[in-house]
Design a protein around this motif. Structure first.
Motif, PDB file in Angstrom:
ATOM      1  N   THR A  57     -31.620  -8.344  12.026  1.00  0.00           N
ATOM      2  CA  THR A  57     -32.630  -7.429  11.485  1.00  0.00           C
ATOM      3  C   THR A  57     -32.995  -7.802  10.052  1.00  0.00           C
ATOM      4  O   THR A  57     -34.180  -7.824   9.663  1.00  0.00           O
ATOM      5  N   SER A  58     -31.944  -8.142   9.253  1.00  0.00           N
ATOM      6  CA  SER A  58     -32.198  -8.526   7.849  1.00  0.00           C
ATOM      7  C   SER A  58     -33.027  -9.811   7.775  1.00  0.00           C
ATOM      8  O   SER A  58     -33.978  -9.925   6.981  1.00  0.00           O
ATOM      9  N   GLN A  59     -32.646 -10.791   8.587  1.00  0.00           N
ATOM     10  CA  GLN A  59     -33.394 -12.054   8.590  1.00  0.00           C
ATOM     11  C   GLN A  59     -34.849 -11.831   8.987  1.00  0.00           C
ATOM     12  O   GLN A  59     -35.775 -12.421   8.408  1.00  0.00           O
ATOM     13  N   ALA A  60     -35.011 -11.009  10.016  1.00  0.00           N
ATOM     14  CA  ALA A  60     -36.391 -10.742  10.434  1.00  0.00           C
ATOM     15  C   ALA A  60     -37.173 -10.079   9.323  1.00  0.00           C
ATOM     16  O   ALA A  60     -38.333 -10.424   9.059  1.00  0.00           O
ATOM     17  N   MET A  61     -36.507  -9.139   8.622  1.00  0.00           N
ATOM     18  CA  MET A  61     -37.191  -8.461   7.529  1.00  0.00           C
ATOM     19  C   MET A  61     -37.506  -9.431   6.381  1.00  0.00           C
ATOM     20  O   MET A  61     -38.617  -9.446   5.846  1.00  0.00           O
ATOM     21  N   VAL A  62     -36.494 -10.265   6.026  1.00  0.00           N
ATOM     22  CA  VAL A  62     -36.712 -11.231   4.942  1.00  0.00           C
ATOM     23  C   VAL A  62     -37.810 -12.210   5.310  1.00  0.00           C
ATOM     24  O   VAL A  62     -38.687 -12.538   4.508  1.00  0.00           O
ATOM     25  N   THR A  63     -37.734 -12.705   6.568  1.00  0.00           N
ATOM     26  CA  THR A  63     -38.748 -13.665   7.009  1.00  0.00           C
ATOM     27  C   THR A  63     -40.130 -13.042   6.957  1.00  0.00           C
ATOM     28  O   THR A  63     -41.112 -13.673   6.519  1.00  0.00           O
ATOM     29  N   PHE A  64     -40.194 -11.807   7.356  1.00  0.00           N
ATOM     30  CA  PHE A  64     -41.474 -11.115   7.337  1.00  0.00           C
ATOM     31  C   PHE A  64     -42.007 -11.006   5.903  1.00  0.00           C
ATOM     32  O   PHE A  64     -43.177 -11.290   5.624  1.00  0.00           O
ATOM     33  N   LEU A  65     -41.074 -10.587   5.003  1.00  0.00           N
ATOM     34  CA  LEU A  65     -41.497 -10.440   3.604  1.00  0.00           C
ATOM     35  C   LEU A  65     -41.875 -11.781   2.978  1.00  0.00           C
ATOM     36  O   LEU A  65     -42.857 -11.876   2.244  1.00  0.00           O
ATOM     37  N   ALA A  82     -48.464 -17.387   9.304  1.00  0.00           N
ATOM     38  CA  ALA A  82     -48.651 -16.138  10.039  1.00  0.00           C
ATOM     39  C   ALA A  82     -48.109 -16.256  11.463  1.00  0.00           C
ATOM     40  O   ALA A  82     -47.404 -15.369  11.965  1.00  0.00           O
ATOM     41  N   LEU A  83     -48.457 -17.360  12.132  1.00  0.00           N
ATOM     42  CA  LEU A  83     -47.948 -17.588  13.478  1.00  0.00           C
ATOM     43  C   LEU A  83     -46.430 -17.724  13.476  1.00  0.00           C
ATOM     44  O   LEU A  83     -45.732 -17.226  14.375  1.00  0.00           O
ATOM     45  N   ALA A  84     -45.918 -18.437  12.497  1.00  0.00           N
ATOM     46  CA  ALA A  84     -44.469 -18.619  12.413  1.00  0.00           C
ATOM     47  C   ALA A  84     -43.759 -17.293  12.243  1.00  0.00           C
ATOM     48  O   ALA A  84     -42.705 -17.028  12.849  1.00  0.00           O
ATOM     49  N   ILE A  85     -44.338 -16.407  11.432  1.00  0.00           N
ATOM     50  CA  ILE A  85     -43.720 -15.093  11.212  1.00  0.00           C
ATOM     51  C   ILE A  85     -43.731 -14.285  12.505  1.00  0.00           C
ATOM     52  O   ILE A  85     -42.749 -13.589  12.853  1.00  0.00           O
ATOM     53  N   SER A  86     -44.859 -14.345  13.263  1.00  0.00           N
ATOM     54  CA  SER A  86     -44.944 -13.625  14.539  1.00  0.00           C
ATOM     55  C   SER A  86     -43.873 -14.124  15.501  1.00  0.00           C
ATOM     56  O   SER A  86     -43.198 -13.342  16.183  1.00  0.00           O
ATOM     57  N   GLY A  87     -43.705 -15.439  15.558  1.00  0.00           N
ATOM     58  CA  GLY A  87     -42.675 -16.005  16.431  1.00  0.00           C
ATOM     59  C   GLY A  87     -41.286 -15.563  16.024  1.00  0.00           C
ATOM     60  O   GLY A  87     -40.444 -15.232  16.870  1.00  0.00           O
ATOM     61  N   VAL A  88     -41.051 -15.558  14.726  1.00  0.00           N
ATOM     62  CA  VAL A  88     -39.728 -15.134  14.242  1.00  0.00           C
ATOM     63  C   VAL A  88     -39.486 -13.667  14.584  1.00  0.00           C
ATOM     64  O   VAL A  88     -38.377 -13.263  14.987  1.00  0.00           O
ATOM     65  N   ALA A  89     -40.519 -12.812  14.472  1.00  0.00           N
ATOM     66  CA  ALA A  89     -40.369 -11.381  14.781  1.00  0.00           C
ATOM     67  C   ALA A  89     -40.053 -11.179  16.258  1.00  0.00           C
ATOM     68  O   ALA A  89     -39.181 -10.374  16.626  1.00  0.00           O
ATOM     69  N   PHE A  90     -40.774 -11.916  17.136  1.00  0.00           N
ATOM     70  CA  PHE A  90     -40.508 -11.807  18.567  1.00  0.00           C
ATOM     71  C   PHE A  90     -39.095 -12.251  18.903  1.00  0.00           C
ATOM     72  O   PHE A  90     -38.377 -11.592  19.671  1.00  0.00           O
ATOM     73  N   TRP A  91     -38.709 -13.358  18.293  1.00  0.00           N
ATOM     74  CA  TRP A  91     -37.333 -13.848  18.536  1.00  0.00           C
ATOM     75  C   TRP A  91     -36.294 -12.867  18.031  1.00  0.00           C
ATOM     76  O   TRP A  91     -35.287 -12.604  18.689  1.00  0.00           O
TER      77      TRP A  91
END
Length: 828
Positions: free
Chosen positions: A177-185, A22-31
């Motif tokens: 944007t795609s990476q962020a979306m994939v990472t989120f999913l 969860a934390l990793a996803i938040s960091g990836v979204a911010f980045w």
């Protein structure tokens, strides 16, 4: 407890992993958001640069357009607009320069674009000035178009760079944007999977705990059943089982062990031998504590079949037991105790004692048998020595008539047959105790085979069957045990003749291969005996090589002991081979074997003289001492050697022989072995201790081969071994070898060259042409051995053919094939 801790650890790990994701996803979204903002800013810069370039291009085009219009019309309005457009170009250039100079890759382009633009504006002003001063034609001629092309080309390059940068930033924005979306999913999926996995583990653990409780109850029930079954097995075992821990405390003792040792109670290890009556094999000495099998297993040793004797109040007569044991160790190898298994072997020990007593009785009986055979052998050989010896002496006597010669021949043949039977029995007894050895020596191979063949040819001719001998590629002299080899061949040939009523016996001896090393040369020779006799059934091919087994019918087995093939097979096996058989009932048999025979070392070919009669020897007279406790044995030797000119002396025991030897200093001594006062071997040892007799030839001649070993005689100092009954030709060979004698032979009258007329005399009786055909062919082919065989056959066929056959033998010894053809031609 361990499983519970592992389960909790797994759940905690799953929750921690979910939080981490969860934390990793938040960091990836911010980045990703920061990256998107930066990319959008760069896109805006690219768009602004492109717009400025387009404005600059448009301003330049308008400026050039107004300059051309003024040049063509010369209107003041066009000149004013031209000035305004130049100002617009300058303003656009100033706005574009900061955008280009912020980018390292476009700084050079910015500077060049500024220079070209300023230069172009200058050219445009110069054209205006020329129009005003010199006219329209000069202004048009002076206006070049190349600068506009270079400026346009440069602006196009800058636009291309900006366009590419814009596209890259746009693609980067899409990718981020795609990476962020994939990472989120993915993060959501992983968190969901972790939550589901944790739920699964909780459910599985709950089911496992329930199953474990059920299994535990079942295992307790099974363990109780197995314990009861194990106790039942231990109680029903006839072997005693004792299990103890590493301190020696008894954990398991079954009833059989209790009975063997009179009850098991706790005590110190040092008291076990005395308490339970543990004795060693002598049934008197107590077992040392450290050697008790259970104590040894507690030291970590394996124990296998240790015999011990136990005697106590419940078993006053004692019990024999064997004990095997093994240490008990856990998975880490730590010693936890020991287990021993005890088996009652009292009945077996009793049976072994009976067997031992029977074996001792059998050994006594066997020793008595050996003594009987030795004594009977001695008693039979002594008269045989006289019979065969005097038969040979009388056969050499010139006064013996032809009729007497035939009688002596029968006596010698019967005596030799009796000697063969004695030797067979003695050889069997030697083979039973594995005392038979081979004693190889150098001998002439062809002569050896010829004499063997002649012995059997006579038997074949007496039965009226053909005997064929075929030697091929054989060595001249070999190194082998000729006596044992002759024994085997005579047995095979005699059997072939005995079991053949019509047809032939064929004896083939051929060299198969040669092998030579740095030290030795050997030849592999096949001996093959073929007959057209009664044959042997397949099921008896192996049994005929057993002692006392004979394959023929009762009437054919009346001769012999049934030991010949058994002894022959073992002799051939000692030579490194075996006798093979192939037979068809009613058609005949084949017996053969192949042996590697060494070549004789330094053999010198000698002229054939076996058919000539020895009447003396060259040189000074030699002294021979004959020592034997039997008068008839001494008389045989004296009768054989006295006519040849030897100085003979005799003694009846070893001590007398020793004294007489010291007096007369003989050149050679022939001694018996078993004698009273002093035997022959002891006398030999004493003589060898004297320097005068260190090299004097001493021939050991015992009357019984079973009473003395050949090697024992040689070790005592004897030069050779020549047993009784004495064979005259063999004895002469021994004397010639030890004394280096040159024999004097009886010479026949000299004959002239043979011709057909020489044999037209009525004194010679010539056989029929049919009998001479084989001789004539052999003479044409130069086969002297075949001529020799056929001449001897004619002598046996009819005594009247003897002079004719002797003449053939004489010519064959001279290898005079032409004279033989001249002799035979008139009668073919």
């Amino acid at each position: 407890m361990t499983q519970s801790a592992s389960f909790l650890k797994t759940v905690a790990t799953s929750l921690g992993t979910a939080t981490f994701f969860a934390l990793a996803i938040s960091g990836v979204a911010f980045w990703s958001a920061n990256q998107t903002l930066e990319t959008n800013r760069q896109i805006a810069q690219h768009l602004e640069t492109l717009n400025r370039l387009e404005s600059l291009r448009s301003a330049l085009k308008d400026t050039e357009k107004m300059q051309r219009q003024y040049l063509l019309t010369g209107k003041e309005d066009a000149l004013i607009v031209f000035g305004l457009k130049m100002i617009d170009v300058d303003q656009q250039m100033r706005r574009l320069q900061p955008l280009l100079r912020n980018k390292d890759s476009e700084q050079a382009y910015a500077q060049k674009l500024e220079e070209l633009t300023i230069f172009r504006l200058k050219q445009l002003r110069q054209g205006i000035e020329l129009r005003q001063s010199r006219g329209i034609d000069a202004a048009i001629d002076h206006a070049p178009m190349r600068l506009l092309d270079e400026t346009t080309l440069l602006m196009q390059q800058i636009e291309a760079i900006e366009t590419v940068g814009l596209q890259q930033k746009q693609l980067a924005t899409i990718s981020t944007t795609s990476q962020a979306m994939v990472t989120f999913l993915v993060g959501i999926g992983l968190n969901l999977a972790i939550i589901l996995w944790t739920y699964y583990l909780i459910c599985k653990e709950t089911m496992k705990r329930n199953q474990a409780e059920t299994d535990l109850q079942q295992n307790n029930l099974t363990l109780q059943e197995q314990t009861n079954l194990m106790q039942l097995i231990l109680n029903s075992m006839s072997d005693g089982v004792i299990v103890s821990d590493d301190k020696g405390k008894f954990l398991i003792v079954n009833p059989a062990a209790e009975q063997m040792f009179g009850g098991i109670t706790e005590s110190q290890q040092s008291e076990w031998s005395e308490q339970y009556g543990l004795f060693q094999a002598d049934r008197v000495t107590l077992f040392p504590t450290q050697e008790i099998p259970l104590v040894r297993t507690l030291r970590g040793e394996q124990v296998q079949n240790v015999e011990m004797f136990t005697r106590h109040s419940k078993a006053p007569e004692g019990i024999w037991i064997t004990v095997s044991g093994t240490p008990l160790k856990d998975a880490s190898g730590t010693l936890k105790g020991g287990v021993v298994v005890c088996r009652d072997i009292t009945e077996r020990k009793s049976a072994e004692l009976k067997i031992l007593q029977a074996k001792e009785a059998a050994e006594v009986a066997n020793h008595a048998k050996s003594e009987f055979l030795a004594n009977m052998n001695h008693e039979l050989r002594t008269p045989l020595n006289g019979i065969l010896g005097y038969a040979q002496i009388l056969q050499r006597d010139p006064a013996t008539t032809s009729k007497q010669q035939k009688g002596l021949s029968v006596i010698h043949q019967c005596g030799s047959h009796l000697l063969t039977l004695i030797n067979d029995i003695l050889d069997l007894s030697k083979l039973e105790v594995q005392k038979m050895d081979l004693y190889p020596q150098d001998f002439h191979f062809a002569n050896f085979l010829t004499t063997t063949v002649e012995i059997c040819r006579i038997k074949a001719e007496q039965k009226g069957i053909a005997f064929r001998y075929h030697p091929a590629n054989l060595p001249t002299a070999v190194h082998a045990d000729d006596k044992r080899l002759r024994q085997v061949l005579l047995n095979l040939l005699s059997n072939a003749i005995k079991f053949t009523d019509f047809g032939s016996v064929k004896f083939t001896v051929e060299a198969i291969s040669n092998e030579e090393t740095a030290d030795t040369r050997s030849t592999r020779i096949r001996f093959l005996v073929e007959d057209t006799g009664i044959g042997i059934p397949t099921e008896k091919w192996q049994t005929i090589f057993l002692p006392f087994e004979q394959a023929g019918k009762r009437d054919r087995n009346s001769e012999g002991t049934g030991l010949g093939l058994a002894i022959s097979q073992q002799i051939v096996q000692m030579m490194g081979s075996s006798i093979q058989v192939n037979s068809t009932p009613g058609k005949g048999s084949k017996f053969w074997f192949e042996v590697d025979i060494l070549a004789a070392a330094d053999w010198l070919a000698q002229p054939a003289s076996s058919n000539l009669k020895v009447i003396g020897y060259q040189g000074e007279r030699r002294k021979i001492l004959v020592i034997d406790d039997r008068l008839e044995n001494r008389a045989v030797v004296m009768g054989m050697l006295a006519p040849l000119g030897f100085k003979l002396a005799q003694a009846d025991d070893g001590q007398t022989g020793l004294d007489l030897a010291l007096q007369m200093r003989p050149d050679l001594i022939i001694t018996d072995v078993m004698m009273s006062k002093m035997n022959g071997l002891e006398m030999t040892r004493r003589l060898r201790q004297l320097s005068d007799f260190a090299v004097t030839p001493i021939i050991a001649s015992p009357a019984s081969l079973s009473q003395v070993d050949i090697q024992e005689a040689l070790d005592a100092g004897c030069s050779s071994f020549f047993p009784k009954p004495l064979e005259f030709i063999g004895l002469l060979g021994e004397l010639q070898r030890h004394l280096e004698l040159q024999w004097i032979y009886e010479t026949a009258p000299q004959t002239e060259e043979v011709s057909a007329e020489d044999f037209s005399s009525p004194q010679l009786v010539v056989p029929s042409p049919q009998e001479l055909t084989t001789l004539y062919r052999a003479a044409q082919d130069g086969f002297m051995s075949d001529i020799h065989q056929e001449a001897n056959r004619l002598k046996q066929l009819n005594p009247q053919y003897a002079p004719f056959a002797n003449k053939l033998l004489e010519l064959s010894q001279k290898f005079d094939d032409e004279a033989i053809l001249n002799l035979l031609a008139p009668h073919i």
